[in-house]
Design a protein around this motif. Structure first.
Motif, PDB file in Angstrom:
ATOM      1  N   LYS A  60      49.486  60.517 -25.206  1.00  0.00           N
ATOM      2  CA  LYS A  60      48.392  61.194 -25.892  1.00  0.00           C
ATOM      3  C   LYS A  60      47.557  60.173 -26.653  1.00  0.00           C
ATOM      4  O   LYS A  60      48.059  59.132 -27.074  1.00  0.00           O
ATOM      5  N   GLY A  61      46.291  60.512 -26.839  1.00  0.00           N
ATOM      6  CA  GLY A  61      45.425  59.675 -27.653  1.00  0.00           C
ATOM      7  C   GLY A  61      45.559  60.017 -29.127  1.00  0.00           C
ATOM      8  O   GLY A  61      45.681  61.191 -29.498  1.00  0.00           O
ATOM      9  N   LEU A  62      45.572  58.991 -29.974  1.00  0.00           N
ATOM     10  CA  LEU A  62      45.653  59.168 -31.424  1.00  0.00           C
ATOM     11  C   LEU A  62      44.343  58.697 -32.055  1.00  0.00           C
ATOM     12  O   LEU A  62      44.128  57.497 -32.242  1.00  0.00           O
ATOM     13  N   PRO A  63      43.435  59.624 -32.385  1.00  0.00           N
ATOM     14  CA  PRO A  63      42.175  59.203 -33.011  1.00  0.00           C
ATOM     15  C   PRO A  63      42.413  58.696 -34.429  1.00  0.00           C
ATOM     16  O   PRO A  63      43.409  59.062 -35.078  1.00  0.00           O
ATOM     17  N   ILE A  85      53.182  57.182 -26.983  1.00  0.00           N
ATOM     18  CA  ILE A  85      53.928  57.202 -25.725  1.00  0.00           C
ATOM     19  C   ILE A  85      55.350  57.688 -25.976  1.00  0.00           C
ATOM     20  O   ILE A  85      56.033  57.191 -26.880  1.00  0.00           O
ATOM     21  N   LYS A  86      55.774  58.664 -25.189  1.00  0.00           N
ATOM     22  CA  LYS A  86      57.155  59.137 -25.272  1.00  0.00           C
ATOM     23  C   LYS A  86      57.737  59.212 -23.861  1.00  0.00           C
ATOM     24  O   LYS A  86      57.080  59.678 -22.937  1.00  0.00           O
ATOM     25  N   VAL A  87      58.963  58.748 -23.735  1.00  0.00           N
ATOM     26  CA  VAL A  87      59.667  58.799 -22.453  1.00  0.00           C
ATOM     27  C   VAL A  87      60.910  59.658 -22.619  1.00  0.00           C
ATOM     28  O   VAL A  87      61.731  59.418 -23.512  1.00  0.00           O
ATOM     29  N   GLU A  88      61.039  60.667 -21.771  1.00  0.00           N
ATOM     30  CA  GLU A  88      62.229  61.518 -21.770  1.00  0.00           C
ATOM     31  C   GLU A  88      63.071  61.210 -20.535  1.00  0.00           C
ATOM     32  O   GLU A  88      62.529  61.063 -19.430  1.00  0.00           O
ATOM     33  N   ARG A  89      64.364  61.117 -20.755  1.00  0.00           N
ATOM     34  CA  ARG A  89      65.299  60.887 -19.650  1.00  0.00           C
ATOM     35  C   ARG A  89      66.421  61.906 -19.752  1.00  0.00           C
ATOM     36  O   ARG A  89      67.084  62.014 -20.788  1.00  0.00           O
ATOM     37  N   LYS A  90      66.597  62.675 -18.698  1.00  0.00           N
ATOM     38  CA  LYS A  90      67.610  63.752 -18.675  1.00  0.00           C
ATOM     39  C   LYS A  90      67.412  64.704 -19.859  1.00  0.00           C
ATOM     40  O   LYS A  90      68.363  65.069 -20.554  1.00  0.00           O
ATOM     41  N   ASN A  91      66.130  65.054 -20.090  1.00  0.00           N
ATOM     42  CA  ASN A  91      65.735  66.026 -21.122  1.00  0.00           C
ATOM     43  C   ASN A  91      66.010  65.558 -22.553  1.00  0.00           C
ATOM     44  O   ASN A  91      66.064  66.382 -23.477  1.00  0.00           O
ATOM     45  N   LYS A  92      66.193  64.263 -22.744  1.00  0.00           N
ATOM     46  CA  LYS A  92      66.371  63.713 -24.081  1.00  0.00           C
ATOM     47  C   LYS A  92      65.360  62.591 -24.313  1.00  0.00           C
ATOM     48  O   LYS A  92      65.010  61.867 -23.378  1.00  0.00           O
TER      49      LYS A  92
END
Length: 298
Positions: A266-269, A136-143
């Motif tokens: 994304k899924g991580l197999p 999981i990744k969260v971007e805020r104001k392109n960062k």
């Protein structure tokens, strides 16, 4: 390790490969602490080295950097197992749960038969069932604002206020559409038997390399649950939701979100290794035992 197959592989761990066992427990739980000492004495008696730690001793991705155990035994319920597993994502350390909770769907060993199962492990070894986790990744104001893992699910939803969440959904480079709902659940095959299935999501074999996407009470739209391959990046953009909007991982870790935030999942197999003991209940037998599937009338 990249895997483009639709199912996870199975690995056999021979009894001769087991020399160090880690016992993970809630130190505040007196029952778990007493059992931990009992388990430790049993393994030492059988010539196996043992290390005991608390469930929150390591942060994600930092566990056992010095000396890796051959098996990690978790004393607790499903919540404890998930909490420890999230810290061991991509470590390839086999996990075995001993159920001290109520449901115990993820626990391989009932408390009543721990000694029998441990003897089988030392005499015959065990299989590893590789399972998928979520990145999981969260971007805020392109960062980049946040990155982490989830074992069961990632839920985007409102807090105390009864306000709808509005999200734009994309799979890869293709926009799927928008959804207004109380929230959205992105679940692994391991986690679909929790919050996701209660919201109408599907049951999925734990060995499959897929993720499910299920809306919570969608409003004025016919958005049904989706099942996506792990290789597809699933991106959500927050259109509206007010100040009381959160991303929750595994029902245990909460991150406040803002309008304009972009969440990529994304899924991580092959990210999690669950120890499986020969002769234990199958996945479908557990679904029946725990009430997810009714038995056919005789």
């Amino acid at each position: 390790m990249k895997n483009n197959q639709s199912t996870q592989p199975t690995t056999m761990i021979n009894k001769d490969q087991i020399s160090l066992v880690c016992l993970v427990l809630k130190r505040s739980n007196s029952k778990a602490a007493d059992l931990g000492e009992q388990f430790k004495n049993w393994f030492v008696k059988h010539g196996i080295d043992v290390v005991m730690i608390g469930e929150n001793q390591y942060s994600e991705g930092k566990a056992f950097e010095e000396k890796r155990p051959d098996l990690c035994i978790i004393l607790g319920g499903d919540g404890t197992i998930v909490s420890v597993a999230r810290r061991l994502v991509k470590s390839q350390i086999p996990l075995l749960g001993v159920n001290l909770g109520r449901v115990g769907f993820l626990a391989e060993t009932p408390l009543s038969s721990w000694e029998y199962d441990f003897e089988r492990i030392l005499n015959k070894g065990f299989n590893i069932e590789w399972r998928l986790a979520l990145s999981i990744k969260v971007e805020r104001k392109n960062k980049l604002f946040f990155s982490g893992f989830a074992v069961n699910d990632a839920v985007i939803g409102r807090g105390a206020l009864a306000r709808l969440v509005s999200l734009d959904l994309c799979v890869g480079d293709e926009c799927v559409g928008a959804v207004r709902a109380d929230g959205l659940i992105i679940a692994t095959p391991t986690g679909v038997s929790g919050y996701s299935v209660s919201a109408g999501g599907p049951l999925i074999l734990p060995s499959l390399n897929v993720i499910s996407v299920t809306p919570i009470c969608p409003f004025l739209c016919n958005f049904k649950s989706l099942v996506l391959g792990h290789e597809s990046a699933f991106t959500l953009s927050v259109r509206e939701g007010g100040p009381d909007l959160f991303l929750t991982r595994d029902g245990q870790d909460m991150l406040p979100l803002k309008v304009g935030d972009s969440i990529t999942i994304k899924g991580l197999p092959n990210a999690l290794a669950f120890a499986k003991i020969e002769g234990r209940s199958s996945y479908f037998a557990r679904l029946q035992q725990k009430g997810f599937i009714g038995l056919a009338p005789s």
